[in-house]
Design an enzyme around this catalytic site. Sequence first.
Site, short mmCIF file in Angstrom:
data_model
loop_
_atom_site.label_atom_id
_atom_site.label_comp_id
_atom_site.label_asym_id
_atom_site.label_seq_id
_atom_site.Cartn_x
_atom_site.Cartn_y
_atom_site.Cartn_z
N ARG A 1 8.67 -2.98 -14.67
CA ARG A 1 8.51 -3.66 -13.65
C ARG A 1 9.58 -4.33 -12.95
NH1 ARG A 1 2.79 -4.44 -14.31
NH2 ARG A 1 2.29 -4.45 -16.64
N ARG B 1 9.40 -9.40 -17.09
CA ARG B 1 8.33 -8.50 -18.17
C ARG B 1 9.11 -7.14 -18.20
NH1 ARG B 1 2.98 -8.79 -14.62
NH2 ARG B 1 2.34 -8.00 -16.70
N GLU C 1 7.50 -9.34 0.42
CA GLU C 1 6.73 -9.02 -0.85
C GLU C 1 6.58 -10.05 -1.65
OE1 GLU C 1 9.23 -6.27 -2.89
OE2 GLU C 1 8.25 -6.42 -4.49
N ALA D 1 0.70 -2.76 -8.91
CA ALA D 1 1.67 -1.65 -9.67
C ALA D 1 2.30 -0.68 -8.78
CB ALA D 1 0.82 -0.95 -10.67
N PRO E 1 -3.63 -2.61 -6.02
CA PRO E 1 -4.69 -2.38 -7.04
C PRO E 1 -4.92 -3.38 -8.02
CG PRO E 1 -2.91 -0.90 -7.29
CD PRO E 1 -2.68 -1.60 -6.15
N ASN E 2 -6.18 -3.47 -8.59
CA ASN E 2 -6.37 -4.44 -9.65
C ASN E 2 -6.28 -5.82 -9.08
OD1 ASN E 2 -6.85 -2.29 -11.81
ND2 ASN E 2 -4.49 -2.44 -11.71
N ASN F 1 1.39 -8.12 -1.70
CA ASN F 1 1.43 -7.90 -3.14
C ASN F 1 0.91 -6.16 -3.42
OD1 ASN F 1 1.41 -7.54 -5.96
ND2 ASN F 1 0.33 -9.71 -6.14
N HIS G 1 4.72 -11.52 -5.57
CA HIS G 1 4.09 -11.29 -7.14
C HIS G 1 3.60 -12.49 -7.68
CE1 HIS G 1 5.25 -7.06 -6.77
NE2 HIS G 1 6.45 -7.18 -6.40
N LEU G 2 2.74 -12.58 -8.30
CA LEU G 2 2.10 -13.69 -9.10
C LEU G 2 3.12 -13.89 -10.20
CD1 LEU G 2 -1.33 -12.22 -8.83
CD2 LEU G 2 -1.10 -14.69 -8.39
N SER G 3 3.32 -13.14 -10.91
CA SER G 3 4.28 -13.10 -12.10
C SER G 3 5.58 -12.73 -11.77
CB SER G 3 3.77 -12.03 -13.44
OG SER G 3 3.83 -10.71 -12.77
N HIS H 1 6.06 -0.44 -7.98
CA HIS H 1 7.14 0.05 -9.05
C HIS H 1 6.94 1.69 -8.74
CE1 HIS H 1 6.69 -3.79 -10.45
NE2 HIS H 1 5.36 -3.88 -10.99
N ASP I 1 7.79 3.80 2.49
CA ASP I 1 7.91 4.59 3.65
C ASP I 1 7.05 4.08 5.07
OD1 ASP I 1 9.81 6.19 2.42
OD2 ASP I 1 8.62 7.78 2.23
N TYR J 1 -1.42 -13.97 -14.88
CA TYR J 1 -1.94 -13.83 -13.67
C TYR J 1 -2.37 -15.26 -13.27
CZ TYR J 1 -0.52 -9.13 -13.67
OH TYR J 1 0.24 -7.61 -14.24
N ARG K 1 -8.60 -11.30 -14.89
CA ARG K 1 -7.59 -10.24 -15.53
C ARG K 1 -6.50 -11.12 -15.88
NH1 ARG K 1 -3.34 -6.98 -11.55
NH2 ARG K 1 -2.55 -5.87 -13.08
#
Length: 153
Positions: free
Chosen positions: A118, A114, A105, A84, A18-19, A81, A107-109, A87, A94, A31, A26
């Site tokens: 997170r 943070r 996995e 959200a 999402p997002n 990725n 993540h950009l950040s 978390h 599952d 990001y 954003r």
Amino acid sequence: MQTIESLKLFSILVLHGPNLNLLGRREPGIYGSVTLEEIDRLLVTEASMLQAKVYCMQSNHEGVLIDAIHNADEHQGILINAGAYTHTSVAIRDAISAVKKPTVEVHLSNIYQRETFRHHSYIAPVAIGQISGFGAESYRLGLQALIHYLSTK
Ligand code: DQA
């Protein structure tokens, strides 16, 4: 006698949660300014250099991401990725666990620099590894790590 092993073409499912469709506009301070389309193009180029193919998709919906994981039969690995959902989603965790596809996995950040909410990832325990904090490079590094894992296992 010398034997020549044929080159394996790995197929990797790339999932953006999402997002992430808003990347570029954003919170660029967190990001970066690279768009999702640019990340997907970077991955296509990187994959071709690694004798691999990527199939990229983005969804803002947990169930759509879960269905994509369930339908990953034709792919050898997953680069994700989960945004959200990282978390919050026991269901995505599952699904990864159920299909048993090697998963990286990304993540950009740097999620550990943070907010504390997170710092926990439901995905991490079912992933072969995690790359976090290198902006769009996290994806490239994640793809390299996944292909390396697949070609050496
Ligand atoms: C993110 C980090 C998450 O905490 C956040 O919810 C995102 C993006 C990252 O790539 O840095 O949507 O996964």
